[in-house]
Design a protein around this motif. Structure first.
Motif, PDB file in Angstrom:
ATOM      1  N   SER A 210       0.763  -1.376   0.146  1.00 31.86           N
ATOM      2  CA  SER A 210      -0.004   0.115  -0.113  1.00 31.86           C
ATOM      3  C   SER A 210       0.789   1.102  -0.205  1.00 31.86           C
ATOM      4  O   SER A 210       0.606   2.051  -0.604  1.00 31.86           O
ATOM      5  CB  SER A 210      -0.404  -0.042   1.788  1.00 31.86           C
ATOM      6  OG  SER A 210      -0.189   0.268   2.362  1.00 31.86           O
ATOM      7  N   ALA A 211       2.583   1.473   0.793  1.00 35.15           N
ATOM      8  CA  ALA A 211       2.878   2.146   0.639  1.00 35.15           C
ATOM      9  C   ALA A 211       3.667   2.486  -0.497  1.00 35.15           C
ATOM     10  O   ALA A 211       3.070   3.525  -1.297  1.00 35.15           O
ATOM     11  CB  ALA A 211       4.415   1.977   1.249  1.00 35.15           C
ATOM     12  N   TYR A 212       3.891   1.572  -1.719  1.00 34.85           N
ATOM     13  CA  TYR A 212       3.973   1.312  -3.163  1.00 34.85           C
ATOM     14  C   TYR A 212       2.601   2.810  -3.847  1.00 34.85           C
ATOM     15  O   TYR A 212       3.055   3.353  -4.577  1.00 34.85           O
ATOM     16  CB  TYR A 212       4.255   0.659  -3.659  1.00 34.85           C
ATOM     17  CG  TYR A 212       5.915   0.209  -3.681  1.00 34.85           C
ATOM     18  CD1 TYR A 212       6.159   0.482  -4.693  1.00 34.85           C
ATOM     19  CD2 TYR A 212       6.262  -0.462  -2.950  1.00 34.85           C
ATOM     20  CE1 TYR A 212       8.184   0.175  -4.568  1.00 34.85           C
ATOM     21  CE2 TYR A 212       7.659  -1.597  -2.426  1.00 34.85           C
ATOM     22  CZ  TYR A 212       8.699  -0.494  -3.626  1.00 34.85           C
ATOM     23  OH  TYR A 212       9.742  -0.571  -3.600  1.00 34.85           O
TER      24      TYR A 212
ATOM     25  N   VAL B 138       3.906   3.310 -12.169  1.00 30.97           N
ATOM     26  CA  VAL B 138       3.007   2.656 -11.796  1.00 30.97           C
ATOM     27  C   VAL B 138       1.861   2.522 -10.938  1.00 30.97           C
ATOM     28  O   VAL B 138       2.224   3.464  -9.848  1.00 30.97           O
ATOM     29  CB  VAL B 138       4.442   1.271 -11.210  1.00 30.97           C
ATOM     30  CG1 VAL B 138       3.548   0.108 -11.266  1.00 30.97           C
ATOM     31  CG2 VAL B 138       4.953   1.246 -11.701  1.00 30.97           C
ATOM     32  N   ARG B 139       0.752   2.078 -11.494  1.00 28.54           N
ATOM     33  CA  ARG B 139      -0.002   2.368 -10.984  1.00 28.54           C
ATOM     34  C   ARG B 139      -0.787   0.595 -10.176  1.00 28.54           C
ATOM     35  O   ARG B 139      -0.927  -0.165 -11.305  1.00 28.54           O
ATOM     36  CB  ARG B 139      -1.153   3.007 -11.944  1.00 28.54           C
ATOM     37  CG  ARG B 139      -2.722   2.940 -10.554  1.00 28.54           C
ATOM     38  CD  ARG B 139      -3.716   3.893 -11.470  1.00 28.54           C
ATOM     39  NE  ARG B 139      -5.277   3.014 -11.227  1.00 28.54           N
ATOM     40  CZ  ARG B 139      -5.296   2.529 -12.561  1.00 28.54           C
ATOM     41  NH1 ARG B 139      -4.947   2.603 -13.565  1.00 28.54           N
ATOM     42  NH2 ARG B 139      -6.396   1.981 -12.619  1.00 28.54           N
ATOM     43  N   TRP B 140      -0.649   0.819  -8.931  1.00 30.40           N
ATOM     44  CA  TRP B 140      -0.952  -0.508  -8.212  1.00 30.40           C
ATOM     45  C   TRP B 140      -2.245  -0.805  -8.643  1.00 30.40           C
ATOM     46  O   TRP B 140      -2.787   0.448  -7.230  1.00 30.40           O
ATOM     47  CB  TRP B 140      -0.182  -0.567  -6.915  1.00 30.40           C
ATOM     48  CG  TRP B 140       1.206  -0.219  -7.056  1.00 30.40           C
ATOM     49  CD1 TRP B 140       2.719   0.011  -6.781  1.00 30.40           C
ATOM     50  CD2 TRP B 140       2.564  -1.322  -7.862  1.00 30.40           C
ATOM     51  NE1 TRP B 140       3.720   0.314  -7.185  1.00 30.40           N
ATOM     52  CE2 TRP B 140       3.669  -1.001  -7.897  1.00 30.40           C
ATOM     53  CE3 TRP B 140       2.229  -2.958  -7.343  1.00 30.40           C
ATOM     54  CZ2 TRP B 140       5.198  -2.023  -8.305  1.00 30.40           C
ATOM     55  CZ3 TRP B 140       2.923  -3.764  -7.786  1.00 30.40           C
ATOM     56  CH2 TRP B 140       4.397  -3.309  -8.842  1.00 30.40           C
ATOM     57  N   ILE B 141      -3.282  -1.970  -8.586  1.00 31.72           N
ATOM     58  CA  ILE B 141      -4.580  -2.016  -8.343  1.00 31.72           C
ATOM     59  C   ILE B 141      -4.427  -3.013  -7.234  1.00 31.72           C
ATOM     60  O   ILE B 141      -6.402  -3.411  -7.128  1.00 31.72           O
ATOM     61  CB  ILE B 141      -4.886  -2.370 -10.071  1.00 31.72           C
ATOM     62  CG1 ILE B 141      -4.113  -3.484 -10.845  1.00 31.72           C
ATOM     63  CG2 ILE B 141      -4.557  -0.804 -10.944  1.00 31.72           C
ATOM     64  CD1 ILE B 141      -4.994  -3.355 -11.922  1.00 31.72           C
TER      65      ILE B 141
ATOM     66  N   VAL C  46       6.558 -14.042   2.762  1.00 35.64           N
ATOM     67  CA  VAL C  46       5.993 -13.956   2.051  1.00 35.64           C
ATOM     68  C   VAL C  46       5.785 -14.032   0.216  1.00 35.64           C
ATOM     69  O   VAL C  46       6.727 -13.365  -0.194  1.00 35.64           O
ATOM     70  CB  VAL C  46       5.186 -12.450   2.181  1.00 35.64           C
ATOM     71  CG1 VAL C  46       3.619 -12.410   1.840  1.00 35.64           C
ATOM     72  CG2 VAL C  46       5.410 -12.865   3.775  1.00 35.64           C
ATOM     73  N   GLN C  47       4.829 -15.239   0.184  1.00 29.78           N
ATOM     74  CA  GLN C  47       4.701 -15.141  -1.999  1.00 29.78           C
ATOM     75  C   GLN C  47       3.409 -14.210  -2.246  1.00 29.78           C
ATOM     76  O   GLN C  47       2.677 -14.503  -1.273  1.00 29.78           O
ATOM     77  CB  GLN C  47       5.416 -16.724  -2.006  1.00 29.78           C
ATOM     78  CG  GLN C  47       4.617 -16.621  -3.497  1.00 29.78           C
ATOM     79  CD  GLN C  47       4.354 -18.673  -3.877  1.00 29.78           C
ATOM     80  OE1 GLN C  47       4.559 -18.970  -3.134  1.00 29.78           O
ATOM     81  NE2 GLN C  47       4.561 -18.388  -4.780  1.00 29.78           N
ATOM     82  N   PHE C  48       3.733 -13.768  -3.387  1.00 31.72           N
ATOM     83  CA  PHE C  48       2.456 -12.552  -3.327  1.00 31.72           C
ATOM     84  C   PHE C  48       2.903 -12.612  -5.020  1.00 31.72           C
ATOM     85  O   PHE C  48       4.036 -13.148  -6.065  1.00 31.72           O
ATOM     86  CB  PHE C  48       2.965 -11.474  -2.607  1.00 31.72           C
ATOM     87  CG  PHE C  48       3.841 -10.367  -3.105  1.00 31.72           C
ATOM     88  CD1 PHE C  48       3.621  -9.265  -4.589  1.00 31.72           C
ATOM     89  CD2 PHE C  48       5.152 -10.870  -2.484  1.00 31.72           C
ATOM     90  CE1 PHE C  48       4.511  -9.265  -4.283  1.00 31.72           C
ATOM     91  CE2 PHE C  48       5.695  -9.809  -2.816  1.00 31.72           C
ATOM     92  CZ  PHE C  48       6.123  -9.161  -3.996  1.00 31.72           C
ATOM     93  N   ALA C  49       1.724 -12.316  -4.631  1.00 33.16           N
ATOM     94  CA  ALA C  49       1.549 -11.499  -6.871  1.00 33.16           C
ATOM     95  C   ALA C  49       1.353 -10.029  -6.192  1.00 33.16           C
ATOM     96  O   ALA C  49      -0.068  -9.686  -6.208  1.00 33.16           O
ATOM     97  CB  ALA C  49       0.234 -12.256  -7.766  1.00 33.16           C
ATOM     98  N   ALA C  50       1.775  -8.604  -7.410  1.00 35.38           N
ATOM     99  CA  ALA C  50       1.108  -7.368  -7.285  1.00 35.38           C
ATOM    100  C   ALA C  50       0.546  -6.911  -8.549  1.00 35.38           C
ATOM    101  O   ALA C  50       2.003  -7.253  -9.347  1.00 35.38           O
ATOM    102  CB  ALA C  50       2.505  -6.872  -6.995  1.00 35.38           C
ATOM    103  N   HIS C  51      -0.910  -7.132  -8.757  1.00 39.75           N
ATOM    104  CA  HIS C  51      -1.019  -6.665  -9.627  1.00 39.75           C
ATOM    105  C   HIS C  51      -0.351  -4.644 -10.217  1.00 39.75           C
ATOM    106  O   HIS C  51      -0.933  -4.266  -9.087  1.00 39.75           O
ATOM    107  CB  HIS C  51      -1.812  -6.932 -10.186  1.00 39.75           C
ATOM    108  CG  HIS C  51      -3.059  -8.309  -9.789  1.00 39.75           C
ATOM    109  ND1 HIS C  51      -1.813  -8.867 -10.983  1.00 39.75           N
ATOM    110  CD2 HIS C  51      -2.767  -9.721  -9.164  1.00 39.75           C
ATOM    111  CE1 HIS C  51      -2.077 -10.452 -10.631  1.00 39.75           C
ATOM    112  NE2 HIS C  51      -2.729 -10.683  -9.054  1.00 39.75           N
ATOM    113  N   CYS C  52      -0.388  -4.409 -11.376  1.00 43.61           N
ATOM    114  CA  CYS C  52       0.037  -3.124 -12.061  1.00 43.61           C
ATOM    115  C   CYS C  52      -0.492  -2.531 -13.053  1.00 43.61           C
ATOM    116  O   CYS C  52      -0.626  -3.958 -13.606  1.00 43.61           O
ATOM    117  CB  CYS C  52       0.815  -2.384 -10.969  1.00 43.61           C
ATOM    118  SG  CYS C  52       1.986  -2.831 -12.290  1.00 43.61           S
ATOM    119  N   ILE C  53      -0.620  -1.532 -13.499  1.00 46.86           N
ATOM    120  CA  ILE C  53      -0.571  -0.887 -14.879  1.00 46.86           C
ATOM    121  C   ILE C  53       0.614   0.281 -14.775  1.00 46.86           C
ATOM    122  O   ILE C  53       0.717   1.039 -14.076  1.00 46.86           O
ATOM    123  CB  ILE C  53      -2.230  -0.186 -14.805  1.00 46.86           C
ATOM    124  CG1 ILE C  53      -3.041  -0.823 -14.539  1.00 46.86           C
ATOM    125  CG2 ILE C  53      -1.770   0.680 -16.718  1.00 46.86           C
ATOM    126  CD1 ILE C  53      -4.319  -0.561 -15.299  1.00 46.86           C
ATOM    127  N   ALA C  54       1.710  -0.243 -15.583  1.00 48.14           N
ATOM    128  CA  ALA C  54       2.789   0.563 -16.143  1.00 48.14           C
ATOM    129  C   ALA C  54       3.023   0.238 -17.378  1.00 48.14           C
ATOM    130  O   ALA C  54       2.529  -0.383 -18.299  1.00 48.14           O
ATOM    131  CB  ALA C  54       3.856  -0.336 -15.729  1.00 48.14           C
TER     132      ALA C  54
END
Length: 122
Positions: A27-29, A62-65, A84-92
């Motif tokens: 969320s900071a990103y 980058v817009r993190w969604i 922590v394994q994660f998937a972060a979705h964004c628009i770049a």
């Protein structure tokens, strides 16, 4: 995002688990909370000025969604390390993208009383 993680970004509370730190960093990103990102990821080999410049540029491009937590191993209240394994979705650059990563988190100085820190991608 700001309502759930704002207390962390403002320094009013500390993440109690590696997953909480992961979510608050995501969320900071998304919100451009550069100081928080720097405080939760030590990088002594890179100057503070350069890190700040790189994070600002990234937050503009980058817009993190969305964030998906895929797996968590250790990193609880009674642990000093976890992943922590994660998937972060964004628009770049106008395209949807997904960053998948397994991140290592450790407590500062290896102490249960230490703050959680992002260390590196595995």
């Amino acid at each position: 995002m700001a309502s759930c993680c704002g207390v962390f970004h403002q320094g009013l509370a500390k993440a109690q688990t590696a997953e909480q730190l992961m979510r608050s960093r995501y969320s900071a990103y998304a919100l451009g909370e550069i100081a928080y990102l720097m405080a939760t990821h030590p990088e002594p080999q890179t100057s503070l000025q350069q890190r700040r410049r790189e994070l600002r540029a990234s937050s503009r491009q980058v817009r993190w969604i969305a964030l998906e937590i895929l797996a968590v191993e250790r990193g609880g209240i009674e642990d000093c390390q976890g992943t922590v394994q994660f998937a972060a979705h964004c628009i770049a650059s106008g395209q949807r993208r997904c960053l998948e990563e397994t991140s290592l988190f450790e407590r500062r100085d290896g102490q249960l009383s230490g703050d959680w820190l992002y260390i590196r991608a595995l």
